[in-house]
Design a protein around this motif. Structure first.
Motif: not given
Length: 379
Positions: A362-369, A273-280, A261-266
């Protein structure tokens, strides 16, 4: 024609404008029916000052108010129930000392834990998606609720008894007891932690455990998970440098959920980070800081492509993962943005097993509007 200034609340992301929008001179800026795709667009419009027909504006405000009242009365608005739960836990911690002194802290935490259990059981995909797609509100208390949600979902393949599962959810909701304000402080800090802050960070599991014991918690699962949620399988964690089987499986599950949860939070010092990156990242920790088998169960429970993950498909569409598909590598995706960048109305569900709709990247969450209507997609 009388014109009135448009307020921020008059425009809703993802919904068509019910009136023409003009500048103060009456020059048309946006036609009726235009769909605003992000909060940022609304902020810019309101900042420069835009206007609409007064009668039409008044009518839309009335309709919006009536719609909100109907929505609140309807059952099954699961996204709103999650948002209400965030307010509930924030209130518990805002009135922490009062709740402790009155003996209400433990009952209220237990009540929230039961709500988490119920909502995750009814809408597990929505429960998972809302963590990454709705990151508003106070970080420290939201993080506790997010972690409790992931703990509940990740515990499923472990087949824990209901009592153990409830103790673990309660542990997630109280793992930072005594350091809530400190968690907000370091979350917003850009510079490295000072020695004093690091010492305080390393002490917080013991502080939380001691405080829980002092107010009457005696559940061994609850207490041990809180105490051990920063211990590492290889002995490099804190506060007691436990290793291997010295670390309980409950403590490790809580640590994995906390870390994920910490990794997928701004954070102010880095993007989510994208969810898949956190899981990786968790995958790479297997057999090192976390038990290999538990890490595998954790990843399997959340999915290779977790709900809420933003993806670009092979045909150029952008959307979010809704749920698992026919295989772990072929999720069902709700496409929200067309290949040429236009919001899709209505959104389209895609089976990524079909070649043209295959997973691209995957898309960077910061760029997905794009606006994601949670209840429409997962309701």
């Amino acid at each position: 024609m009388s014109q009135s200034r448009v307020r921020h609340s008059d425009i809703q992301v993802g919904k068509a404008l019910p009136w023409d929008v003009c500048d103060e001179r009456g020059t048309l800026l946006l036609r009726k029916g235009f769909v605003v795709a992000s909060e940022g667009q609304i902020d810019r419009l309101v900042a420069v000052g835009v206007f609409a027909d007064s009668k039409a504006l008044q009518q839309s405000r009335l309709e919006q108010l009536e719609a909100q009242e109907e929505e609140e009365e309807e059952s099954g608005n699961f996204a709103q129930e999650w948002m209400d739960l965030r307010k509930k836990i924030e209130l518990v911690y805002c009135q922490l000392e009062t709740n402790i002194q009155s003996g209400q802290f433990i009952p209220r935490i237990t009540e929230i834990a039961k709500d988490v259990d119920a909502l995750c059981s009814v809408k597990p995909e929505l429960a998972q998606a809302i963590i990454s797609l709705r990151q508003d509100g106070r970080y420290s208390t939201r993080h506790l609720l997010d972690t409790a949600t992931i703990v509940k979902l990740a515990s499923k393949p472990l087949k824990l008894t209901p009592a153990k599962e409830m103790g673990l959810i309660c542990a997630a909701l109280t793992m930072n007891l005594g350091s809530i304000d400190f968690q907000d402080e370091i979350k917003s800090q850009v510079s490295p932690l000072t020695d004093e802050q690091l010492e305080r960070l390393h002490q917080h599991p013991e502080i939380a455990t001691a405080k829980l014991k002092s107010i009457g918690v005696n559940d061994p699962i609850w207490l041990r998970a809180v105490l051990e949620h920063h211990e590492h399988f290889d002995g490099s964690g804190y506060p007691n440098s436990l290793s291997g089987t010295e670390v309980s499986s409950e403590g490790q599950i809580l640590r994995l959920a906390d870390m994920y949860c910490a990794r997928i939070t701004f954070h102010e010092y880095r993007s989510a980070v994208p969810l898949t990156v956190a899981l990786r990242g968790i995958l790479l920790e297997r057999g090192k800081t976390v038990d290999q088998t538990l890490a595998a169960h954790f990843i399997h429970a959340l999915g290779v492509f977790p709900p809420g993950l933003q993806l670009r498909l092979a045909n150029g569409e952008k959307g979010v993962v809704v749920r698992a598909g026919s295989s772990p590598n072929h999720p069902i995706v709700c496409s929200l943005i067309s290949p040429d960048g236009v919001p899709m109305s209505p959104p389209e569900y895609r089976d990524t097993q079909v070649k043209i709709f295959g997973v691209g990247e995957t898309i960077d969450p910061a760029t997905f509007n794009a606006y994601v209507d949670l209840d429409s997609i997962w309701g």
